[in-house]
Design a protein around this motif. Structure first.
Motif, short mmCIF file in Angstrom:
data_model
loop_
_atom_site.label_atom_id
_atom_site.label_comp_id
_atom_site.label_asym_id
_atom_site.label_seq_id
_atom_site.Cartn_x
_atom_site.Cartn_y
_atom_site.Cartn_z
N ASP A 234 0.83 -1.21 0.00
CA ASP A 234 0.00 0.00 0.00
C ASP A 234 0.86 1.26 0.00
OD1 ASP A 234 1.03 -0.17 2.52
OD2 ASP A 234 -0.82 0.34 3.56
N ARG A 271 -0.36 -4.25 -6.11
CA ARG A 271 -1.18 -4.13 -4.91
C ARG A 271 -2.40 -5.06 -5.02
NH1 ARG A 271 -2.14 2.29 -4.91
NH2 ARG A 271 -3.01 1.65 -6.92
N ASN A 597 -5.07 6.17 -0.59
CA ASN A 597 -5.35 5.02 0.26
C ASN A 597 -6.74 5.16 0.87
OD1 ASN A 597 -4.34 2.57 1.14
ND2 ASN A 597 -2.45 3.49 1.89
N ARG A 605 -5.60 -5.27 1.32
CA ARG A 605 -4.22 -5.47 1.80
C ARG A 605 -4.18 -6.41 3.00
NH1 ARG A 605 -2.01 -0.85 5.47
NH2 ARG A 605 -3.48 -1.98 6.81
#
Length: 842
Positions: A234, A271, A597, A605
């Motif tokens: 992240d 990611r 984010n 995540r």
């Protein structure tokens, strides 16, 4: 290294000039990354393995430590390690030399100065008229600046400015208040322009502009020919933007810790994709039910973790200790300490919690008019106590007596400031010397009052006798040098390591505050307030103690821990997956739209991290602990990730983890080590009291043990936390006034006004003697309550005099022997009525 067979990395695809490589998913992450680095190592002419041509960008400092440890174990003959950086360190590299990036303290100072001078009505969407402060103070400006800088910090993840968001606001925002939100962002963009002009005028580059400049022309450290991102799940979007521009010159490799069959679960930057990991069909994470334990509260959870580690045999490898909830560290530290196990938190600690920061704040506030609480905290500080004992030649026992006197003085006189303490020291010394009270023979308290007066004078001199030509911070550092001149630090002791680490951070802050830009923008008192703010908001890093110690790692550090077994505490919702608290100006939906984010990305995540931790360990090697309620008593929910299990386990697990919280009992306080337990002497026949007061009979009947502690061992609780007269002191105030009346010439008066006048005079005189000429407001209220009661007494007493009752004695001691024990008590009053020829005992 373990015996894992590391498969050849699989290059799945190249996109945006960055190469995605899937590394062995069955091996712990740090070992798989080590093997990848081994395959790309070079040899120096002397035959040394060299990796310094590779820049590795890691998610946390602890991840970097783990990687260096793994490389040291892998290359037995040693190697030149790679360059290791955090994403934030990489992005903070400046490509300009004309203007430097301002420190956090400079940003707060210059922005606060700007907010104090702008017309708030010109920014009505940002500062509505109803919310205007009555008076714009520096603290108000500092608070507003901190909030604005927090928004910039969030936007910097994507190298965005207020102006960038304002241009897109109408298309990104929705809702009934769209016009208000758009206007607010336009005001923010205008504030930003003014602020950036101030920074540029001071030869400083706004951080977001420096970041945008770096992204446009990024550069790797000199000598680096390759950049590698190992399972960076992240990282900020700004990092990937910069790497896209550098990839045309240097190869950039994205390592993904998963099998190549999972390629569809990751985006172009490596990611985890929310659609795959958070979707309607997320992957199963098979953790046996017996490896998931739920406890009543934080203390019980910490105690269970400590017990598990204590049960590991000395010849066995300890498991890793994880902490998904940072609030658990205090409980864990206490629980492990009780079992003589040392743990360490590699994450940062709030600077405000350090003893040095608290000491500095107290020294800054120290003066005659400083509140009593400042002196109370300061005089109990270890380094202050050590310095005072050395300066005044006071023994440890005498210093303890002085603290006892301070407690007595506070309980008796309730001083409001340090000047009051000095004045009441004189009162106590004179009173004891004149033998006017029952404390006249108490030489310990008299000696304590004398020492207290000397100590207060020494502390005031320490804070006030600095050289006037020095700046405020030079005076502070000079004072600290004086205090710590004889102190020798050792890495063996936590408090010494904490002092050293906190001192480094504080000196860094002081150096920042000495910047010319801050001195030009703020006054000296404003700089002091800014210094206090920095002490309250910064964090510092504490190195682990030497020798064997268990690292208590956070959630993001755990993937880098190669231990075959792992115990993770705090596995509750909002901790795993972690939840971002939405900023009023940047709700979660807007974050997602801007590519920042957001909760969706964090959930993906965290799901992948748990999946990876379980996949790289044998079944049963991963133990998850959680709690039903936290230390504050708030109910906690189990993490939703616990329910990503096979369907056959789902119903049973849900029933167990969501059973009624009321069915669980609160855990008992943890047991202390045996050596900490209080050793009480066994009662001896000779210690049996020969006399007992009538009021103490009830204490004995209620609890003989408490009676033994208080009346035989003379143990009593005392502190300096009194805020008002306690019931005993209030009662004594009234009793003393009534005793003075009972012994006065007007004791048989039938004039209620005359009686009350004497009583009021007695009460006011005692209040003045105990609390000084300016008693606290709460004492004035208590005095008023006492006078109201005595006014009623005066009316009743006057009528009794009319009825013929006369006062014969007051406060008379009476006693009687029974089975060798003398019982005694105090008779408040004895009255006689000659007309009725009767005696009345009260």
């Amino acid at each position: 290294m373990s015996n894992y067979a590391i498969a050849k990395p699989a290059v799945i695809g190249q996109n945006r000039s960055m190469t995605k490589v899937f590394i062995e998913s069955r091996a712990p992450l740090v070992e798989a990354v080590t093997c990848w680095l081994d395959a790309h190592a070079l040899l120096t002419p002397s035959g040394t393995v060299a990796l310094d041509h590779i820049l590795v960008i890691v998610p946390t400092r602890q991840a970097g430590r783990r990687l260096r440890e793994s490389l040291a174990g892998h290359f037995s003959s040693g190697c030149i390690p790679p360059r290791v950086m955090l994403a934030s360190q990489f992005l903070r590299q400046s490509t300009t030399t004309d203007c430097r990036i301002p420190a956090a303290s400079e940003q707060l100072a210059l922005l606060s100065g700007l907010l104090l001078n702008i017309e708030l009505k010109d920014f009505s969407a940002l500062f509505p008229e109803k919310g205007h402060p009555q008076r714009r103070t520096f603290r108000w400006a500092l608070n507003q600046s901190a909030q604005l800088l927090e928004i910039w910090r969030i936007l910097e993840e994507g190298a965005l400015s207020f102006q960038c968001v304002a241009r897109q606001a109408e298309t990104l925002l929705t809702g009934e208040d769209l016009d208000i939100e758009v206007a607010r962002w336009r005001d923010l963009a205008r504030i930003e322009k003014l602020y950036f002009d101030v920074l540029l005028g001071a030869q400083l580059t706004p951080p977001v502009l420096a970041l945008q400049n770096f992204i446009a022309a990024p550069a790797a450290p000199s000598g680096c020919t390759q950049i590698m991102l190992p399972a960076l799940l992240d990282a900020p979007l700004a990092l990937y933007k910069s790497l896209e521009n550098i990839a045309s010159r240097l190869p950039v490799t994205l390592l993904i810790h998963a099998g190549k069959s999972s390629a569809a679960g990751f985006d172009d930057y490596g990611r985890p994709l929310p659609s795959h990991w958070n979707g309607s069909h997320p992957p199963e994470i098979d953790i046996p039910d017996e490896c998931i334990a739920q406890y009543a509260d934080s203390a019980a959870q910490a105690a269970a973790a400590a017990a598990f580690f204590a049960s590991v045999q000395s010849d066995e490898e300890l498991p890793a200790l994880g902490m998904a909830d940072a609030e658990l560290y205090r409980e864990l530290h206490s629980a492990f300490l009780a079992r003589n196990i040392t743990i360490h938190n590699p994450a940062g600690f709030p600077l405000r919690h350090s003893s040095l920061a608290r000491l500095i704040q107290q020294l800054i506030a120290l003066s005659d008019e400083a509140p009593y609480s400042i002196l109370s905290a300061l005089i109990r500080q270890d380094d202050i106590a050590r310095w005072c004992r050395a300066r005044l030649g006071i023994s440890t026992a005498d210093y303890a007596s002085m603290l006892l006197t301070l407690d007595e003085l506070q309980n008796r006189h309730l001083p409001q400031n340090i000047a009051d303490v000095q004045a009441f020291c004189d009162v106590m010394i004179k009173t004891f010397a004149a033998a006017e009270t029952k404390y006249a023979d108490d030489t310990q308290l008299r000696r304590g009052a004398e020492l207290l007066k000397q100590t207060v004078a020494a502390l005031l001199e320490l804070s006030a006798t600095q050289q006037p030509e020095l700046s405020r911070f030079e005076q502070l550092t000079s004072t600290l040098r004086t205090l710590f001149a004889e102190r020798t630090l050792s890495d063996e002791f936590r408090k010494d390591r904490e002092l050293s680490a906190a001192a480094r951070k504080i000196l860094e802050i002081i150096t920042e505050l000495d910047a010319a830009s801050i001195g030009e923008a703020l006054t000296a008192p404003q700089i002091d307030i800014l210094f206090e703010t920095m002490l309250s908001s910064e964090i510092y890093q504490l190195e682990p103690p030497p020798g064997a110690v268990i690292q208590c790692e956070g959630w993001l550090e755990l993937p880098w821990n190669p231990a075959p077994e792992m115990v993770i505490t705090g596995f509750n919702e909002e901790c795993v997956p972690s939840t971002l608290t939405g900023h009023p100006f940047l709700p979660d939906a807007l974050r997602c739209s801007l590519g920042l984010n957001c909760n969706e990305l964090k959930s993906a995540r965290d799901t992948f991290i748990l999946y990876s931790l379980a996949r790289t360990r044998t079944p049963g090697a991963l133990r998850l602990l959680l709690e039903r309620s936290n230390a504050a008593g708030d109910v906690r929910k189990p993490s939703r990730l616990l329910f990503l299990c096979p369907d056959s386990l789902l119903a049973q697990r849900a029933a167990r983890l969501f059973s009624e919280c009321s069915h669980s009992e609160r855990s008992l306080p943890g047991s202390l080590p045996e050596k900490w337990r209080l050793k009480l002497p066994v009662p001896q026949p000779c210690a049996t009291p020969r006399t007992i007061s009538a009021s103490r009979i009830g204490t004995y009947l209620q609890c003989p043990f408490t009676f033994y502690l208080s009346d035989i061992l003379q143990m009593r609780s005392i502190d300096d936390g009194a805020l008002e007269m306690d019931p005993l002191a209030f009662g004594n105030l009234c009793h003393h006034a009534l005793e003075e009346f009972g012994n006065s010439p007007i004791k048989d008066s039938s004039d209620s006004n005359e009686i009350f006048t004497l009583l009021r005079s007695a009460v006011e005189r005692e209040i003045s003697a105990c609390f000084g000429p300016r008693p606290p407001a709460v004492i004035v209220l208590q005095m008023s309550a006492a006078l109201e009661r005595l006014r009623q007494f005066a009316s009743i007493q006057a009528q009794r005099a009319v009825d013929g009752w006369m006062i014969s004695a007051v406060e008379r001691i009476a006693s009687r022997d029974f089975n060798g024990l003398r019982f005694k008590g105090r008779l408040d009053r004895i009255d006689f009525n000659p007309n009725l020829n009767k005696v009345q005992v009260i």
